[in-house]
Design a protein around this motif. Structure first.
Motif, PDB file in Angstrom:
ATOM      1  N   ILE A 174       0.899  -0.906   0.063  1.00 38.74           N
ATOM      2  CA  ILE A 174       0.184  -0.055   0.185  1.00 38.74           C
ATOM      3  C   ILE A 174       0.798   1.194   0.069  1.00 38.74           C
ATOM      4  O   ILE A 174       0.028   2.219  -0.367  1.00 38.74           O
ATOM      5  N   LYS A 175       1.814   0.910   1.078  1.00 44.25           N
ATOM      6  CA  LYS A 175       3.212   2.580   0.928  1.00 44.25           C
ATOM      7  C   LYS A 175       3.338   2.754  -0.325  1.00 44.25           C
ATOM      8  O   LYS A 175       3.884   4.243  -0.633  1.00 44.25           O
ATOM      9  N   SER A 176       4.045   1.679  -1.213  1.00 46.23           N
ATOM     10  CA  SER A 176       4.514   1.559  -2.252  1.00 46.23           C
ATOM     11  C   SER A 176       4.178   2.071  -3.418  1.00 46.23           C
ATOM     12  O   SER A 176       4.567   2.921  -4.104  1.00 46.23           O
ATOM     13  N   LEU A 177       2.613   1.806  -3.917  1.00 44.16           N
ATOM     14  CA  LEU A 177       1.859   2.033  -4.331  1.00 44.16           C
ATOM     15  C   LEU A 177       1.750   3.740  -4.471  1.00 44.16           C
ATOM     16  O   LEU A 177       1.438   4.624  -5.421  1.00 44.16           O
ATOM     17  N   LEU A 178       1.427   3.722  -3.322  1.00 36.49           N
ATOM     18  CA  LEU A 178       0.684   5.465  -3.040  1.00 36.49           C
ATOM     19  C   LEU A 178       2.191   6.178  -3.084  1.00 36.49           C
ATOM     20  O   LEU A 178       1.964   7.509  -3.512  1.00 36.49           O
ATOM     21  N   ALA A 179       3.507   5.718  -2.857  1.00 34.74           N
ATOM     22  CA  ALA A 179       4.252   6.556  -2.971  1.00 34.74           C
ATOM     23  C   ALA A 179       4.386   6.699  -4.324  1.00 34.74           C
ATOM     24  O   ALA A 179       4.798   7.378  -5.452  1.00 34.74           O
ATOM     25  N   ARG A 180       4.209   5.734  -5.396  1.00 36.67           N
ATOM     26  CA  ARG A 180       4.406   6.269  -7.072  1.00 36.67           C
ATOM     27  C   ARG A 180       2.790   6.959  -7.559  1.00 36.67           C
ATOM     28  O   ARG A 180       3.519   6.509  -9.070  1.00 36.67           O
ATOM     29  N   GLY A 181       2.458   6.792  -6.867  1.00 36.38           N
ATOM     30  CA  GLY A 181       1.134   7.980  -7.459  1.00 36.38           C
ATOM     31  C   GLY A 181       0.019   7.706  -7.233  1.00 36.38           C
ATOM     32  O   GLY A 181      -1.308   7.844  -7.753  1.00 36.38           O
ATOM     33  N   VAL A 182      -0.018   6.381  -7.042  1.00 37.34           N
ATOM     34  CA  VAL A 182      -1.513   5.961  -7.229  1.00 37.34           C
ATOM     35  C   VAL A 182      -2.321   6.856  -6.294  1.00 37.34           C
ATOM     36  O   VAL A 182      -2.197   6.806  -4.631  1.00 37.34           O
ATOM     37  N   GLN A 183      -3.774   6.680  -6.407  1.00 34.13           N
ATOM     38  CA  GLN A 183      -4.818   8.046  -5.509  1.00 34.13           C
ATOM     39  C   GLN A 183      -5.507   6.963  -4.271  1.00 34.13           C
ATOM     40  O   GLN A 183      -5.594   6.053  -4.481  1.00 34.13           O
ATOM     41  N   VAL A 184      -5.333   7.759  -3.363  1.00 29.20           N
ATOM     42  CA  VAL A 184      -5.691   6.919  -2.225  1.00 29.20           C
ATOM     43  C   VAL A 184      -7.224   6.802  -1.883  1.00 29.20           C
ATOM     44  O   VAL A 184      -8.096   5.359  -1.698  1.00 29.20           O
ATOM     45  N   ASP A 185      -8.039   7.625  -2.988  1.00 22.90           N
ATOM     46  CA  ASP A 185      -9.287   7.152  -2.823  1.00 22.90           C
ATOM     47  C   ASP A 185      -9.731   6.633  -4.205  1.00 22.90           C
ATOM     48  O   ASP A 185     -11.190   7.116  -4.833  1.00 22.90           O
ATOM     49  N   ALA A 186      -9.287   5.758  -5.222  1.00 21.56           N
ATOM     50  CA  ALA A 186      -9.506   5.678  -6.095  1.00 21.56           C
ATOM     51  C   ALA A 186     -10.024   4.399  -5.792  1.00 21.56           C
ATOM     52  O   ALA A 186     -10.761   3.844  -5.215  1.00 21.56           O
ATOM     53  N   ARG A 187     -11.032   4.171  -6.722  1.00 21.13           N
ATOM     54  CA  ARG A 187     -12.022   3.314  -6.958  1.00 21.13           C
ATOM     55  C   ARG A 187     -12.267   2.058  -7.601  1.00 21.13           C
ATOM     56  O   ARG A 187     -11.444   1.930  -8.490  1.00 21.13           O
ATOM     57  N   ASP A 188     -12.410   1.115  -7.212  1.00 19.63           N
ATOM     58  CA  ASP A 188     -12.746   0.078  -8.173  1.00 19.63           C
ATOM     59  C   ASP A 188     -13.452  -0.300  -9.240  1.00 19.63           C
ATOM     60  O   ASP A 188     -14.328   0.528  -9.287  1.00 19.63           O
ATOM     61  N   GLU A 189     -13.419  -1.406  -9.450  1.00 25.67           N
ATOM     62  CA  GLU A 189     -14.672  -1.571 -10.127  1.00 25.67           C
ATOM     63  C   GLU A 189     -16.215  -1.781 -10.077  1.00 25.67           C
ATOM     64  O   GLU A 189     -17.226  -1.492 -10.770  1.00 25.67           O
ATOM     65  N   ARG A 190     -16.570  -1.854  -8.502  1.00 22.17           N
ATOM     66  CA  ARG A 190     -17.278  -1.404  -7.614  1.00 22.17           C
ATOM     67  C   ARG A 190     -17.100  -0.536  -7.217  1.00 22.17           C
ATOM     68  O   ARG A 190     -18.693  -1.097  -6.652  1.00 22.17           O
ATOM     69  N   GLY A 191     -16.929   0.577  -7.751  1.00 22.42           N
ATOM     70  CA  GLY A 191     -17.096   1.293  -6.863  1.00 22.42           C
ATOM     71  C   GLY A 191     -16.314   1.617  -5.606  1.00 22.42           C
ATOM     72  O   GLY A 191     -17.016   2.560  -4.606  1.00 22.42           O
ATOM     73  N   LEU A 217      -5.887   5.579   6.676  1.00 21.41           N
ATOM     74  CA  LEU A 217      -6.883   7.245   6.956  1.00 21.41           C
ATOM     75  C   LEU A 217      -5.154   7.857   6.894  1.00 21.41           C
ATOM     76  O   LEU A 217      -4.933   9.399   6.972  1.00 21.41           O
ATOM     77  N   GLU A 218      -4.083   7.353   7.673  1.00 16.17           N
ATOM     78  CA  GLU A 218      -2.475   8.177   7.577  1.00 16.17           C
ATOM     79  C   GLU A 218      -2.353   9.199   6.228  1.00 16.17           C
ATOM     80  O   GLU A 218      -1.868   9.794   6.385  1.00 16.17           O
ATOM     81  N   ALA A 219      -2.748   8.351   5.455  1.00 19.91           N
ATOM     82  CA  ALA A 219      -1.795   8.677   4.471  1.00 19.91           C
ATOM     83  C   ALA A 219      -3.636   9.666   3.587  1.00 19.91           C
ATOM     84  O   ALA A 219      -3.165   9.779   2.110  1.00 19.91           O
ATOM     85  N   GLY A 220      -4.524  10.222   4.185  1.00 19.11           N
ATOM     86  CA  GLY A 220      -5.386  10.807   3.782  1.00 19.11           C
ATOM     87  C   GLY A 220      -6.678  10.231   3.591  1.00 19.11           C
ATOM     88  O   GLY A 220      -7.945  10.671   2.895  1.00 19.11           O
ATOM     89  N   ALA A 221      -7.021   8.645   3.150  1.00 15.09           N
ATOM     90  CA  ALA A 221      -8.456   8.329   2.455  1.00 15.09           C
ATOM     91  C   ALA A 221      -9.474   8.973   3.191  1.00 15.09           C
ATOM     92  O   ALA A 221      -9.244   9.397   4.504  1.00 15.09           O
ATOM     93  N   SER A 222      -9.948   9.592   2.652  1.00 15.54           N
ATOM     94  CA  SER A 222     -11.655   9.993   2.605  1.00 15.54           C
ATOM     95  C   SER A 222     -12.484   8.353   3.431  1.00 15.54           C
ATOM     96  O   SER A 222     -12.784   7.627   2.942  1.00 15.54           O
ATOM     97  N   PRO A 223     -13.242   9.000   4.586  1.00 14.62           N
ATOM     98  CA  PRO A 223     -13.701   7.746   5.792  1.00 14.62           C
ATOM     99  C   PRO A 223     -15.137   7.839   5.714  1.00 14.62           C
ATOM    100  O   PRO A 223     -16.316   7.059   6.012  1.00 14.62           O
ATOM    101  N   ASN A 224     -15.436   9.033   4.095  1.00 12.25           N
ATOM    102  CA  ASN A 224     -16.631   9.296   4.125  1.00 12.25           C
ATOM    103  C   ASN A 224     -17.523   8.914   2.536  1.00 12.25           C
ATOM    104  O   ASN A 224     -18.345   9.234   2.737  1.00 12.25           O
ATOM    105  N   LEU A 225     -16.501   8.606   2.244  1.00  8.59           N
ATOM    106  CA  LEU A 225     -16.534   7.753   1.094  1.00  8.59           C
ATOM    107  C   LEU A 225     -17.726   6.452   1.156  1.00  8.59           C
ATOM    108  O   LEU A 225     -17.669   5.520   1.626  1.00  8.59           O
ATOM    109  N   GLY A 226     -19.270   6.329   0.314  1.00  7.43           N
ATOM    110  CA  GLY A 226     -19.348   5.313   0.069  1.00  7.43           C
ATOM    111  C   GLY A 226     -19.095   4.231  -1.080  1.00  7.43           C
ATOM    112  O   GLY A 226     -18.316   5.158  -2.416  1.00  7.43           O
TER     113      GLY A 226
END
Length: 224
Positions: free
Chosen positions: A78-95, A115-124
């Motif tokens: 997770i940390k490696s991917l976020l460091a490479r620019g993957v968006q922390v709140d990206a959505r999969d094919e099911r949203g 959460l520490e990386a800034g992921a939103s806890p309020n997205l559904g």
């Protein structure tokens, strides 16, 4: 026999990531790691692997590995991917976001990391609007739920597409040990869902009189 009223559903695949997917996540997040030959010996990194590591690869191409890592609770990936620019709140094919998946599968360290990386806890999720906290309550992942409740950004009164809140999930699935934590975060127990049911009413449909009585007190604002 108790009726289940408007029980929420989740679209996540219960099987989780395959070993191949997990291996792919490690390879993509750590492209300089040696690959394994058919005989189990380390093989040198190929030119193709180096190309994957180049800036020409769009970050969204790596998002799928973030979801696998969230399900598996692989914090390093997770940390490696976020460091490479993957968006922390990206959505999969099911949203679903990685945080929703980590909470649903009870991967507490992954929940904390996201959460520490800034992921939103309020997205559904896109299908039903269920949040990470709702998923944790649905599955009975108590520690993941507590981590989410400890984040001041978490909206405990957020609603899904059916108008249900985290308190209603706690009522439906008998999570009495989290009701007080919800109360401490100023959850509104008097809210009603799309069918007009309160958390108290939902607990009573499940035959949980003790929890329903406590929710009745909380809904009147007498939490003591």
């Amino acid at each position: 026999m108790f009726a289940i009223v408007a029980v929420p559903a989740f679209a996540h695949d219960p099987a989780g990531p395959t070993q191949a997917a997990a291996a792919g996540a490690h390879a993509q997040a750590n492209p300089h790691a040696a690959t394994q030959s058919d005989h189990g010996h380390a093989a040198p990194t190929t030119h193709a692997a180096t190309a994957i590591d180049s800036s020409t690869l769009a970050s969204q191409d790596l998002s799928r590995y973030l979801f696998d890592a969230a399900r598996a609770g692989d914090v390093d990936v997770i940390k490696s991917l976020l460091a490479r620019g993957v968006q922390v709140d990206a959505r999969d094919e099911r949203g679903s976001t990685a945080l929703i998946l980590a909470a649903y599968y009870g991967k507490n360290d992954a929940v904390r990391t996201l959460l520490e990386a800034g992921a939103s806890p309020n997205l559904g999720d896109s299908a039903r609007g269920n949040t990470a906290l709702m998923g944790a309550l649905f599955k009975g992942e108590i520690e993941s739920a507590r981590r989410l409740l400890a984040d001041p950004r978490t909206d405990v009164n957020a609603r899904n597409a059916a108008g249900q809140t985290a308190a209603m999930f706690a009522a439906l699935f008998g999570r009495a040990d989290l009701v007080e934590a919800l109360a401490a975060r100023q959850a509104d127990f008097a809210l009603t869902d799309a069918s007009g049911a309160t958390a108290e009413a939902l607990a009573r449909t499940q035959g949980n009189a003790a929890l329903a009585d406590r929710l009745a007190v909380l809904s009147r604002g007498r939490g003591g």
